[in-house]
Design a protein around this motif. Structure first.
Motif, short mmCIF file in Angstrom:
data_model
loop_
_atom_site.label_atom_id
_atom_site.label_comp_id
_atom_site.label_asym_id
_atom_site.label_seq_id
_atom_site.Cartn_x
_atom_site.Cartn_y
_atom_site.Cartn_z
N UNK A 130 -17.30 -30.39 2.86
CA UNK A 130 -18.45 -29.57 3.21
C UNK A 130 -17.99 -28.22 3.74
N UNK A 131 -18.81 -27.23 3.48
CA UNK A 131 -18.60 -25.89 4.02
C UNK A 131 -19.76 -25.56 4.93
N UNK A 132 -19.46 -25.19 6.16
CA UNK A 132 -20.48 -24.77 7.11
C UNK A 132 -20.28 -23.30 7.46
N UNK A 133 -21.34 -22.53 7.41
CA UNK A 133 -21.26 -21.12 7.76
C UNK A 133 -22.66 -20.59 8.05
N UNK A 134 -22.72 -19.46 8.74
CA UNK A 134 -24.00 -18.84 9.07
C UNK A 134 -24.41 -17.92 7.93
N UNK A 135 -25.67 -18.05 7.51
CA UNK A 135 -26.22 -17.20 6.46
C UNK A 135 -27.56 -16.63 6.88
N UNK A 136 -27.79 -15.39 6.49
CA UNK A 136 -29.08 -14.75 6.73
C UNK A 136 -29.99 -15.08 5.55
N UNK A 137 -30.55 -16.27 5.57
CA UNK A 137 -31.33 -16.76 4.43
C UNK A 137 -32.55 -15.90 4.16
N UNK A 138 -33.10 -15.28 5.19
CA UNK A 138 -34.34 -14.52 5.03
C UNK A 138 -34.15 -13.25 4.22
N UNK A 139 -32.92 -12.76 4.10
CA UNK A 139 -32.68 -11.48 3.44
C UNK A 139 -31.87 -11.59 2.16
N UNK A 140 -31.77 -12.79 1.60
CA UNK A 140 -31.09 -12.94 0.32
C UNK A 140 -32.01 -12.43 -0.78
N UNK A 141 -31.54 -11.53 -1.64
CA UNK A 141 -32.40 -10.99 -2.70
C UNK A 141 -32.99 -12.11 -3.57
N UNK A 142 -34.30 -12.12 -3.70
CA UNK A 142 -34.96 -13.14 -4.50
C UNK A 142 -35.21 -14.44 -3.76
N UNK A 143 -34.68 -14.57 -2.55
CA UNK A 143 -34.87 -15.79 -1.77
C UNK A 143 -33.68 -16.73 -1.86
N UNK A 144 -33.63 -17.67 -0.93
CA UNK A 144 -32.48 -18.57 -0.80
C UNK A 144 -32.65 -19.88 -1.56
N UNK A 145 -33.78 -20.08 -2.23
CA UNK A 145 -34.04 -21.40 -2.82
C UNK A 145 -33.12 -21.73 -3.99
N UNK A 146 -32.46 -20.73 -4.55
CA UNK A 146 -31.55 -20.98 -5.68
C UNK A 146 -30.10 -21.20 -5.22
N UNK A 147 -29.88 -21.38 -3.93
CA UNK A 147 -28.50 -21.51 -3.44
C UNK A 147 -27.78 -22.67 -4.10
N UNK A 148 -28.45 -23.81 -4.28
CA UNK A 148 -27.76 -24.96 -4.89
C UNK A 148 -27.35 -24.66 -6.33
N UNK A 149 -28.14 -23.84 -7.03
CA UNK A 149 -27.79 -23.49 -8.41
C UNK A 149 -26.57 -22.57 -8.43
N UNK A 150 -26.54 -21.60 -7.51
CA UNK A 150 -25.39 -20.69 -7.43
C UNK A 150 -24.13 -21.46 -7.05
N UNK A 151 -24.26 -22.41 -6.14
CA UNK A 151 -23.12 -23.24 -5.75
C UNK A 151 -22.63 -24.06 -6.94
#
Length: 305
Positions: free
Chosen positions: A102-123
């Motif tokens: 696992x990777x743990x880190x702080x992310x500013x989810x509110x300011x990701x272009x287009x929203x953060x809901x696609x994070x699992x796809x990018x990963x």
């Protein structure tokens, strides 16, 4: 003449377990140094840990975040005894068979272009590309595929999964969240569920070593998450489409909590998968037209009439 007492069954089992762990720990510790050298410059303060056994690497890092331990952390376990997949499914990991980290880190989810809901796809895309590069694709089984929203596939079967969790944490600025990204990957068949794929199938004569696989994947994961945080998913859509195993396939969608394909429940809706949008939603052409289905309690499986 005296004789040494016979070992108890419990003692013998513990010795065998330690013998199985030792080479895996050595490989993972060797990989940790390579990962740090590849990632430290772009991820300041990165901590990399390898533990012999853990219930769940995700659970451990989520607990640390709630305590305010929010430095970037990469955590691997040689044996995972209480791992969790999507929708609460268990994911067990035996030494050398399954890579769990696992990777743990702080992310500013509110300011990701287009929203953060696609994070699992990018990963998933970052990990698939790293595996192809590390294994030296192309090969007869084809490239590592991606099954929405969080699975890695190989030759039409599940190879690995991704679990992402996020929560507020002490010490984080407004808008930031402590995000933990868990990865489970079948390196050897071992105790993987029936019908799963493993990396050993790529070249059974010389299967990849678990330390090498982690050294391929972890730097790519860190870089991919950082890039997604600044650019969003839009620049990745075309590359994702090339690996989308559902694209153009008839699919069934189960959206009622507690009802899943394996339980024999009929799908809530059926249609033909049309790819994903810039926010990471699965686009499905149904009798009502094209609909966007989002992650959460929606389960998607190939469906035949």
């Amino acid at each position: 003449m005296s004789t040494a007492p016979a070992s108890s069954p419990d003692h013998t089992d513990r010795d065998a377990a330690q013998d199985a762990l030792a080479p895996v720990l050595a490989e993972l510790n060797g990989a940790a140094e390579r990962i740090w050298l590849a990632s430290a410059a772009t991820c300041p303060g990165l901590s990399i840990e390898v533990l012999p056994e853990l219930g769940s690497t995700n659970t451990e890092l989520m607990a640390r975040g709630r305590r305010g331990e929010i430095a970037p952390t990469l955590l691997a376990a040689a044996r995972q005894t209480a791992g969790r997949g999507r929708l609460g499914r268990s994911w067990q990991a035996e030494p050398g068979d399954t890579l769990t980290f696992s990777l743990g880190l702080a992310l500013d989810l509110a300011h990701i272009p287009g929203g953060a809901s696609a994070l699992s796809l990018a990963v998933g895309l970052a990990l698939a590309e790293a595996l192809d590069a590390g294994l030296g694709a192309p090969w007869p089984l084809g490239p590592v595929g991606l099954k929405w929203p969080n699975d890695l596939w190989l030759a039409g079967r599940k190879l690995g999964g991704i679990l992402i969790e996020a929560s507020p944490a002490p010490g984080l600025p407004d808008g930031q969240r402590w995000v933990v990204i868990g990865v489970g990957l079948n390196v050897r068949p071992g105790s993987a569920p029936a019908g799963s794929a493993s990396l050993a199938e790529v070249d059974p004569a010389t299967p990849p070593r678990i330390g090498d696989v982690w050294a391929w994947m972890a730097p790519a994961l860190i870089h991919g998450v950082q890039a997604f945080a600044t650019q969003g998913f839009t620049p990745l859509q075309a590359a994702y489409a090339q690996r989308d195993v559902l694209l153009g396939q008839s699919v069934g969608l189960w959206s009622t909590p507690g009802q899943y394909p394996a339980d024999g429940h009929p799908p809530t809706q059926t249609g033909v998968a049309q790819g994903v949008d810039a926010q990471g939603a699965l686009l499905v052409h149904t009798e009502q037209g094209v609909q966007a289905w989002h992650s959460g309690d929606v389960s998607v499986r190939p469906h035949t009439a």
